[in-house]
Design an enzyme around this catalytic site. Structure first.
Site, PDB file in Angstrom:
ATOM      1  N   SER A 170       0.848  -1.187   0.000  1.00  0.00           N
ATOM      2  CA  SER A 170       0.000   0.000   0.000  1.00  0.00           C
ATOM      3  C   SER A 170       0.882   1.236   0.000  1.00  0.00           C
ATOM      4  O   SER A 170       2.110   1.135   0.055  1.00  0.00           O
ATOM      5  CB  SER A 170      -0.910   0.010   1.229  1.00  0.00           C
ATOM      6  OG  SER A 170      -0.142   0.322   2.372  1.00  0.00           O
ATOM      7  N   LYS A 171       0.235   2.398  -0.027  1.00  0.00           N
ATOM      8  CA  LYS A 171       0.945   3.679  -0.038  1.00  0.00           C
ATOM      9  C   LYS A 171       1.958   3.789   1.107  1.00  0.00           C
ATOM     10  O   LYS A 171       2.987   4.424   0.969  1.00  0.00           O
ATOM     11  CB  LYS A 171      -0.080   4.809   0.095  1.00  0.00           C
ATOM     12  CG  LYS A 171      -0.233   5.632  -1.154  1.00  0.00           C
ATOM     13  CD  LYS A 171      -1.020   6.895  -0.848  1.00  0.00           C
ATOM     14  CE  LYS A 171      -0.871   7.866  -1.975  1.00  0.00           C
ATOM     15  NZ  LYS A 171      -1.996   8.082  -2.804  1.00  0.00           N
ATOM     16  N   ARG A 172       1.605   3.172   2.233  1.00  0.00           N
ATOM     17  CA  ARG A 172       2.487   3.210   3.398  1.00  0.00           C
ATOM     18  C   ARG A 172       3.894   2.716   3.073  1.00  0.00           C
ATOM     19  O   ARG A 172       4.861   3.048   3.750  1.00  0.00           O
ATOM     20  CB  ARG A 172       1.943   2.311   4.504  1.00  0.00           C
ATOM     21  CG  ARG A 172       0.846   2.874   5.339  1.00  0.00           C
ATOM     22  CD  ARG A 172       0.486   1.891   6.441  1.00  0.00           C
ATOM     23  NE  ARG A 172       0.084   0.596   5.908  1.00  0.00           N
ATOM     24  CZ  ARG A 172       0.730  -0.539   6.127  1.00  0.00           C
ATOM     25  NH1 ARG A 172       1.795  -0.570   6.873  1.00  0.00           N
ATOM     26  NH2 ARG A 172       0.285  -1.664   5.604  1.00  0.00           N
TER      27      ARG A 172
END
Ligand code: GLU
Length: 445
Positions: free
Chosen positions: A224-226
């Site tokens: 994910s973006k994380r």
């Protein structure tokens, strides 16, 4: 060989999808085959033209060119209906109004492991009759998996209104495009027996399959973006180069050795085979990609790197600052924070001023000003000699002279090499910034 990439255009192209596209493309180019793009846009709400555009854009940026397509699944409804009629006429299907609840009730009666078999009715959704026997999925990465038919439900392949369901459309589209190898994410493995049942009912041969292990972040969680970026669009915005992204994604799950790192796209095309893809989940590590990107960036050469940075920043005249910054950047996005001051004036970092432009720092700076003002040539070696002269005369550590100068011209303590930076600014601009820092009116040197 005919392979395809079949994205559902529900938004940006995910990095996992990009890897699937890349592996298909590499297979096609390796074998001199054909790479087909099929857009699975039957979800009319999410498959907007913008979303289709995003996928095409991401593939273009990655330089993964396709030979056929884009074939829009939504435009094939008539063909799907025709194939459906063929199956009906062949006695392979029946109408059924059975709901999910009915299927559960059936399993309560017969045992949970038994596949649902409905009674033919006058109307309702269309189910495919699962014949006796078994389906073996031959997967080039995972080997053979056998599905005994008695455990498979008769799958619904079309709604009561005649519109076909996903697994039916995929099987027909792969068949019509004469796809020889279906290479896709492992999340589609459970769809494969359903698609194979459709193909078998049509008397078609199985294509070869390869299901790619999923991508995770370094923490083992879904990407994910994380984890720094989740889509191709984000990689682009963050200043990665498409050739570095291809290299990195290719090695996520494929490679002859663990310590393999820089492999050019040409070499990947020469060497890539899907049989060598690992069965283990791969971990996307944005720091490794950054490192790799830095290597690619430096290999571009000054002219090409300048061209890319000018395209990325939308600025021109960057060449002199690119030359002195290239050793210190790993992505295109690193450039402006490091070297933007050369073009837009010093940044404003009060803590840097406070730390380095105290009385002592200003005294050093004033001496530097005198030395620079009287230099014959204002090139990096002369500027360096002048600055070192000041260090010597003052009998201080080098940074007690260099850092005040850096803060004066850059506004912060990060910059490319200090004499190179001064030389790029040129004498007039350098002196005016130093004067600005000293709070003096500009004097004519
Ligand atoms: N449309 C599917 C997806 O985007 C891929 C289907 C396939 O490759 O068979 O996940």
């Amino acid at each position: 060989m005919r392979v395809r990439f079949a994205p559902s255009p529900t938004g940006a192209l995910h990095i996992g999808g990009a890897r699937t596209a890349l592996y298909n493309w590499l297979m096609a180019r390796h074998a001199g085959g054909t790479f087909v793009l099929r857009v699975e846009d039957t979800d009319r709400e999410r498959s907007t033209p913008e979303n289709v555009g995003q996928i095409l854009d991401a593939l273009r940026w990655l330089e993964l060119d396709f030979d056929e397509g884009p074939i829009l699944q939504s435009e094939r409804a008539e063909r799907h209906a025709e194939v459906l009629r063929t199956l009906e006429e062949g006695g392979h299907t029946y109408h059924s109004t059975a709901t999910a609840q009915d299927v559960r009730a059936y399993k309560d009666r017969h045992g949970a492991e038994w596949g649902f078999r409905g009674e033919p009715e006058a109307d309702g959704a269309i189910r495919l009759r699962v014949p006796e026997g078994a389906t073996v999925v031959h997967d080039l990465i995972r080997g053979d998996t056998t599905f005994a038919h008695e455990h498979l439900d008769d799958p619904v392949i079309a709604r009561a209104d005649g519109s076909v369901l996903y697994n039916f459309a995929v099987a027909v589209d792969d068949l019509d495009a004469a796809i020889t190898h279906v290479v896709r994410g492992e999340d589609h493995l459970s769809n494969t027996p359903k698609q194979l049942l459709v193909l078998a009912a049509l008397g078609a041969d199985q294509p070869a399959y390869a299901h790619l292990p999923l991508l995770h972040g370094p923490d083992g969680k879904k990407l994910s973006k994380r984890h720094g970026a989740a889509s191709v669009q984000e990689l682009r915005e963050r200043g990665f180069l498409p050739e570095a992204v291809r290299n990195y994604l290719a090695l996520l799950g494929w490679g002859d050795t663990d310590d393999e790192t820089i492999v050019s796209t040409d070499d990947l095309v020469r060497r890539f085979t899907v049989e060598r893809v690992s069965r283990n989940p791969a971990r996307f590590d944005v720091d490794k990609l950054r490192w790799m990107n830095g290597r690619y960036l430096r290999e571009l050469g000054e002219e090409e790197l300048t061209r890319r940075l000018e395209a990325y920043t939308g600025r021109d005249g960057l060449r002199p600052s690119v030359v002195i910054a290239q050793e210190k950047i790993q992505t295109l996005a690193d450039f402006w924070p490091l070297a933007g001051f050369l073009h837009d004036g010093p940044a404003d970092d009060p803590s840097a001023r406070e730390r380095w432009l105290d009385e002592e720092g200003r005294a050093a700076l004033a001496e530097v000003r005198e030395a620079l003002a009287t230099l014959d040539a204002f090139d990096a070696p002369s500027v360096e000699a002048a600055l070192r002269g000041v260090v010597e005369r003052r009998g201080v550590k080098a940074k007690q002279v260099f850092q005040p100068v850096r803060v004066a011209i850059a506004g912060t303590t990060v910059s490319p090499g200090i004499w190179e930076s001064l030389a790029v600014l040129g004498r007039d601009e350098a002196l005016s910034r130093i004067d600005g820092a000293l709070g003096q009116a500009v004097r004519i040197a």
